[in-house]
Design a protein around this motif. Structure first.
Motif, PDB file in Angstrom:
ATOM      1  N   GLN A 176      52.623 -36.503  93.641  1.00  0.00           N
ATOM      2  CA  GLN A 176      51.806 -37.681  93.620  1.00  0.00           C
ATOM      3  C   GLN A 176      51.142 -37.863  95.107  1.00  0.00           C
ATOM      4  O   GLN A 176      50.129 -38.351  95.317  1.00  0.00           O
ATOM      5  N   HIS A 177      51.994 -37.954  96.041  1.00  0.00           N
ATOM      6  CA  HIS A 177      51.902 -38.158  97.285  1.00  0.00           C
ATOM      7  C   HIS A 177      50.674 -37.246  98.040  1.00  0.00           C
ATOM      8  O   HIS A 177      49.627 -37.744  98.538  1.00  0.00           O
ATOM      9  N   VAL A 178      50.730 -35.878  97.482  1.00  0.00           N
ATOM     10  CA  VAL A 178      50.012 -34.816  98.108  1.00  0.00           C
ATOM     11  C   VAL A 178      48.351 -35.140  97.408  1.00  0.00           C
ATOM     12  O   VAL A 178      47.274 -35.013  97.806  1.00  0.00           O
ATOM     13  N   LEU A 179      48.669 -35.162  95.993  1.00  0.00           N
ATOM     14  CA  LEU A 179      47.423 -35.464  95.377  1.00  0.00           C
ATOM     15  C   LEU A 179      46.568 -36.673  96.023  1.00  0.00           C
ATOM     16  O   LEU A 179      45.306 -36.742  96.052  1.00  0.00           O
ATOM     17  N   ALA A 180      47.097 -37.704  96.098  1.00  0.00           N
ATOM     18  CA  ALA A 180      46.622 -39.027  96.617  1.00  0.00           C
ATOM     19  C   ALA A 180      45.941 -38.771  98.070  1.00  0.00           C
ATOM     20  O   ALA A 180      45.202 -39.248  98.301  1.00  0.00           O
ATOM     21  N   ARG A 181      46.698 -37.934  99.037  1.00  0.00           N
ATOM     22  CA  ARG A 181      46.162 -37.559 100.447  1.00  0.00           C
ATOM     23  C   ARG A 181      44.992 -36.656 100.306  1.00  0.00           C
ATOM     24  O   ARG A 181      43.928 -36.909 100.884  1.00  0.00           O
ATOM     25  N   MET A 182      44.861 -35.882  99.170  1.00  0.00           N
ATOM     26  CA  MET A 182      43.925 -35.041  98.921  1.00  0.00           C
ATOM     27  C   MET A 182      42.807 -35.713  98.513  1.00  0.00           C
ATOM     28  O   MET A 182      41.485 -35.463  99.043  1.00  0.00           O
ATOM     29  N   ARG A 183      42.642 -36.789  97.690  1.00  0.00           N
ATOM     30  CA  ARG A 183      41.592 -37.753  97.336  1.00  0.00           C
ATOM     31  C   ARG A 183      41.115 -38.219  98.612  1.00  0.00           C
ATOM     32  O   ARG A 183      39.884 -38.353  98.841  1.00  0.00           O
ATOM     33  N   GLU A 184      42.028 -38.979  99.467  1.00  0.00           N
ATOM     34  CA  GLU A 184      41.519 -39.599 100.655  1.00  0.00           C
ATOM     35  C   GLU A 184      40.832 -38.764 101.610  1.00  0.00           C
ATOM     36  O   GLU A 184      39.809 -39.138 101.977  1.00  0.00           O
ATOM     37  N   HIS A 185      41.461 -37.496 101.672  1.00  0.00           N
ATOM     38  CA  HIS A 185      40.730 -36.411 102.657  1.00  0.00           C
ATOM     39  C   HIS A 185      39.381 -35.894 101.971  1.00  0.00           C
ATOM     40  O   HIS A 185      38.705 -35.057 102.662  1.00  0.00           O
ATOM     41  N   LEU A 225      43.297 -26.542 102.027  1.00  0.00           N
ATOM     42  CA  LEU A 225      43.071 -27.798 102.304  1.00  0.00           C
ATOM     43  C   LEU A 225      44.531 -28.409 102.549  1.00  0.00           C
ATOM     44  O   LEU A 225      44.662 -29.367 103.481  1.00  0.00           O
ATOM     45  N   LEU A 226      45.386 -27.930 101.780  1.00  0.00           N
ATOM     46  CA  LEU A 226      46.784 -28.361 102.050  1.00  0.00           C
ATOM     47  C   LEU A 226      47.358 -28.195 103.475  1.00  0.00           C
ATOM     48  O   LEU A 226      47.993 -28.608 104.149  1.00  0.00           O
ATOM     49  N   LYS A 227      46.950 -26.877 103.834  1.00  0.00           N
ATOM     50  CA  LYS A 227      47.590 -26.422 105.262  1.00  0.00           C
ATOM     51  C   LYS A 227      46.937 -27.249 106.307  1.00  0.00           C
ATOM     52  O   LYS A 227      47.468 -27.689 107.089  1.00  0.00           O
ATOM     53  N   GLU A 228      45.622 -27.707 106.203  1.00  0.00           N
ATOM     54  CA  GLU A 228      44.880 -28.490 107.173  1.00  0.00           C
ATOM     55  C   GLU A 228      45.348 -29.846 107.046  1.00  0.00           C
ATOM     56  O   GLU A 228      45.567 -30.377 108.134  1.00  0.00           O
ATOM     57  N   MET A 229      45.974 -30.386 105.852  1.00  0.00           N
ATOM     58  CA  MET A 229      46.407 -31.598 105.777  1.00  0.00           C
ATOM     59  C   MET A 229      48.043 -31.734 106.434  1.00  0.00           C
ATOM     60  O   MET A 229      48.864 -32.664 106.372  1.00  0.00           O
ATOM     61  N   GLY A 230      48.655 -30.452 106.472  1.00  0.00           N
ATOM     62  CA  GLY A 230      50.041 -30.230 106.972  1.00  0.00           C
ATOM     63  C   GLY A 230      50.973 -30.472 105.934  1.00  0.00           C
ATOM     64  O   GLY A 230      52.070 -30.763 106.043  1.00  0.00           O
TER      65      GLY A 230
END
Ligand SMILES: [Zn+2]
Length: 145
Positions: free
Chosen positions: A8-17, A66-71
């Motif tokens: 859920q944390h990663v999905l939320a960050r992806m939406r923000e991104h 995208l996930l890689k870019e977000m760390g």
């Protein structure tokens, strides 16, 4: 953070991104965060295809990038053939690779960061990280011999 909370944390960050969220993308994130098998992009794609026939390999690659870019994901280049991914523990940690079947597991080692800290202290380098991988023959391959 347990695995579901991390999904859920990663999905939320992806939406923000600003990442566009589709069921396919969410499914790719879930596999990358939940899997302990360190899958390659092709393996993620093959695992999801039966449930998500609309999924493309390009979507898997874009989501990984995208996930890689977000760390939130690290790349492992352990077998020299395919890049594998770890979205469970997106920081440097030791892996153990089977020389026969190529399976990859996490190695429980106390304080893997201590080694990098020691190197930083003795050399004066900053931002030192380590990639520490082990190779062997897994119990399943041993029993096949
Ligand atoms: Zn790992």
């Amino acid at each position: 953070m347990d695995t579901e909370a991390r999904v859920q944390h990663v999905l939320a960050r992806m939406r923000e991104h600003g990442g566009r969220m589709t069921p396919q993308r969410a499914a790719v994130v879930r596999v990358l965060v939940e899997s302990t098998a360190h899958p390659s992009a092709e393996q993620v794609y093959e695992e999801l295809l039966p449930q998500y026939p609309m999924l493309s390999l390009a979507t898997v690659y874009k989501t990984v990038a995208l996930l890689k870019e977000m760390g939130e994901l690290i790349e492992l280049m352990v077998d020299g053939v395919q890049v594998h991914f770890d979205g469970r523990q997106p920081y440097a940690h030791p892996h153990l690779v089977c020389k026969r079947c190529g399976s990859i597991i996490d190695v429980p080692i106390d304080q893997p960061h201590a080694l990098a800290e020691q190197v930083a202290q003795t050399t004066g380098y900053a931002e030192v990280s380590a990639s520490l991988d082990f190779w062997g023959v897994c119990p399943r391959c041993q029993s096949r011999e």
